[in-house]
Write a protein that holds these residues in place. Structure first.
Motif, PDB file in Angstrom:
ATOM      1  N   ARG A 218       0.834  -1.206   0.000  1.00  0.00           N
ATOM      2  CA  ARG A 218       0.000   0.000   0.000  1.00  0.00           C
ATOM      3  C   ARG A 218       0.867   1.253   0.000  1.00  0.00           C
ATOM      4  N   LYS A 219       1.926   1.225   0.788  1.00  0.00           N
ATOM      5  CA  LYS A 219       2.823   2.385   0.841  1.00  0.00           C
ATOM      6  C   LYS A 219       3.592   2.576  -0.464  1.00  0.00           C
TER       7      LYS A 219
ATOM      8  N   ARG B  49      11.585  -0.764   0.668  1.00  0.00           N
ATOM      9  CA  ARG B  49      10.383  -0.915   1.479  1.00  0.00           C
ATOM     10  C   ARG B  49       9.869  -2.359   1.436  1.00  0.00           C
ATOM     11  N   LEU B  50       9.914  -2.973   0.271  1.00  0.00           N
ATOM     12  CA  LEU B  50       9.445  -4.350   0.135  1.00  0.00           C
ATOM     13  C   LEU B  50      10.384  -5.341   0.818  1.00  0.00           C
TER      14      LEU B  50
ATOM     15  N   ASP C 277       9.108   0.369 -10.093  1.00  0.00           N
ATOM     16  CA  ASP C 277      10.407  -0.324 -10.125  1.00  0.00           C
ATOM     17  C   ASP C 277      11.491   0.688  -9.806  1.00  0.00           C
ATOM     18  N   ASP C 278      11.697   0.953  -8.498  1.00  0.00           N
ATOM     19  CA  ASP C 278      12.710   1.926  -8.099  1.00  0.00           C
ATOM     20  C   ASP C 278      13.340   1.483  -6.783  1.00  0.00           C
ATOM     21  N   VAL C 279      14.377   2.195  -6.369  1.00  0.00           N
ATOM     22  CA  VAL C 279      15.152   1.834  -5.176  1.00  0.00           C
ATOM     23  C   VAL C 279      14.310   1.932  -3.909  1.00  0.00           C
ATOM     24  N   GLU C 280      13.507   2.977  -3.806  1.00  0.00           N
ATOM     25  CA  GLU C 280      12.687   3.165  -2.603  1.00  0.00           C
ATOM     26  C   GLU C 280      11.695   2.017  -2.429  1.00  0.00           C
ATOM     27  N   THR C 281      11.071   1.620  -3.514  1.00  0.00           N
ATOM     28  CA  THR C 281      10.123   0.502  -3.464  1.00  0.00           C
ATOM     29  C   THR C 281      10.826  -0.788  -3.067  1.00  0.00           C
ATOM     30  N   ALA C 282      12.006  -1.014  -3.645  1.00  0.00           N
ATOM     31  CA  ALA C 282      12.764  -2.230  -3.326  1.00  0.00           C
ATOM     32  C   ALA C 282      13.120  -2.296  -1.847  1.00  0.00           C
TER      33      ALA C 282
END
Length: 506
Positions: free
Chosen positions: A427-428, A462-463, A455-460
């Motif tokens: 969700r975030k 956080r996941l 598809d970016d560093v922040e998402t990676a």
């Protein structure tokens, strides 16, 4: 055989909800202030008791302090009126059980009337000090909050079923003895069931009210006779022991007759308890009503209900996606799925009760709730721990409540809390729903494909944090991959599709 009341075809049952009874308290208060006779005292106590009963039921769903405040405002007046009412009832029984010439009657009647005179003055004084302004303010607040449990809805059925089951247990205990204490407890339990049905299930109450009132009156008379017997036994009137013995025998005879009548109405195939139970949720409806009650609690106690709802939808989709891919045996467990459904709806309740550690506050809050119908203590504790670990530090073997679980139950906590953590992380990351999720299990890993995931560093990052606990549960790496969102195909209605003319050429 017990009679069952039926409504005329098309008739709507009269509903007297919380606002009705809170207004009624104000009206009856004026009567007591004018003249605290037996009828006025009884009517005011009935109105206050109904308000307090509805508040007690709603407090199991809604933690708002206004419910406790309402009960507190009326507490002292209710107690004073109760003492006065008891004295008035004792005078009525004394007059009923013996002629005027009976010396014990004269002695007891004088004692109760003298006591009642002092109690009448106390009740009149307390009634004059009743905080009517605060009472009316609370009525406006609670009128809104009572809508959290729709009248006649599943959540209302759940609360009524809880009280039915509690009262039925007390019924079973009372039948094993004729001692006063169990019968008094049954009287209170039946009263709570009756008033909950009256306040929340008006259609049920229209059918059951006569028999509910009949049993409640009967149990009330048994209690009155127990109080009178105690007064006779403690009496300092020793002019004639034979007269006291006659009184004891008369009281016991009256009491035994009522207990036998109660048994006739509540045993066998025609038992009133069977009739009432048949009108309350059974089988799968028990689970549905319990979940409805939990949703009401989530609405009442979660300050970020929309955010929680979004996370919940993603969590449901994740659980079912992992089930379809056979990612772990637990995802095929219906009981674990029920825990996940409830935990997903309730994981936000702690935000309203704590600052630094809302998840710990949420667990404490959930453990303080009455157990919903159909739930075991073990599954409720599992739910509370899953909510406790849906964010923040992951569970460790040495953590108190977690460490006391079996290895299997600990793993279940990891599974449910892990799904919630991943749903929260998605969700975030901008995922709005669980639509299109797809999982595949291989010998080395579980691959989760998420439509529209950035598809970016922040998402990676956080996941990576959000999936770690779930990976422990799966016993394998979880690879989350972004896939393109499927394009929406808008189908035109038949009348919007232009007709094609076929022109024949020469």
């Amino acid at each position: 055989m017990a009679a069952v009341t039926t409504l005329p075809s098309g008739a709507q049952p009269e509903h007297r909800g919380l606002s009705f009874w809170m207004d009624r308290v104000v009206q009856e208060l004026e009567n007591v202030r004018s003249s605290p006779d037996a009828d006025a005292v009884h009517d005011l106590r009935v109105a206050i008791r109904r308000c307090r009963s509805i508040a007690a039921a709603m407090e199991e769903v809604d933690p708002d302090p206004a419910w406790a405040a309402m009960r507190k405002v009326a507490r002292r007046l209710f107690r004073e009126l109760g003492a006065l009412r008891d004295a008035q009832v004792m005078v009525e029984w004394v007059r009923k059980l013996a002629p005027e010439t009976d010396p014990v009657r004269t002695h007891l009647q004088t004692a109760f009337e003298s006591k009642g005179s002092n109690l009448r003055e106390n009740a009149h004084r307390v009634a004059g000090k009743f905080d009517q302004k605060t009472w009316k303010r609370l009525e406006r607040t609670l009128r809104q909050r009572s809508r959290l449990v729709p009248i006649g809805g599943l959540a209302a059925e759940s609360l009524a079923l809880e009280r039915f089951e509690s009262a039925k247990e007390l019924h079973a205990k009372a039948l094993r003895t004729e001692k006063p204490k169990p019968w008094h407890a049954l009287r209170i339990g039946l009263k709570r069931f009756r008033y909950t049905v009256e306040g929340l299930l008006p259609e049920h109450y229209a059918r059951w009210s006569d028999n509910l009132k009949r049993l409640q009156d009967m149990l009330g008379e048994i209690h009155d006779l127990d109080v009178l017997a105690e007064a006779v036994n403690k009496s300092d009137f020793y002019e004639t022991e034979d007269s006291l013995k006659t009184w004891r025998e008369a009281i016991e005879r009256e009491r035994h007759e009522r207990i036998e009548t109660y048994r006739q109405l509540t045993l066998g195939k025609t038992s009133l308890w069977n009739i009432w139970r048949s009108g309350l949720p059974t089988n799968g409806r028990v689970e549905a009503s319990a979940l409805a009650r939990l949703r009401a609690t989530a609405r009442a106690a979660d300050p970020h209900a929309r955010r929680t709802s979004q996370t919940s939808r993603i969590a449901f989709a994740l659980f079912d996606t992992f089930k379809r891919s056979d990612s772990a045996p637990g995802f095929s467990d219906a009981a674990l799925r029920r825990v996940l459904l409830a935990a997903a709806r309730l994981h936000g309740v702690g935000d309203a009760h704590a600052g630094k550690s809302p998840q710990k506050a949420a667990r404490k809050f959930l453990l303080g709730l009455t157990l919903p119908p159909g739930w075991s203590n073990e599954d409720w504790e599992l739910l509370a721990l899953a909510v406790r670990y849906h964010r923040g530090a992951e569970p460790r073997a040495k953590d108190g409540p977690f460490s006391r679980l079996s290895a299997e139950r600990q793993n279940s906590v990891r599974g449910v809390a892990g799904v919630l953590r991943l749903a929260r992380a998605l969700r975030k990351c901008g995922v709005e729903s669980g639509a299109g999720l797809h999982a595949e299990k291989s010998t080395d890993a579980v691959v989760l494909r998420v439509p529209g995931l950035a598809d970016d560093v922040e998402t990676a990052a956080r996941l990576a944090a959000g999936k770690h606990l779930l990976e422990e549960y799966l016993g394998a790496p979880l690879i989350v991959k972004a896939v393109a969102k499927p394009e929406k195909v808008v189908a035109l209605a038949p009348r919007q599709i232009p007709e094609l003319s076929v022109i024949a050429s020469d």
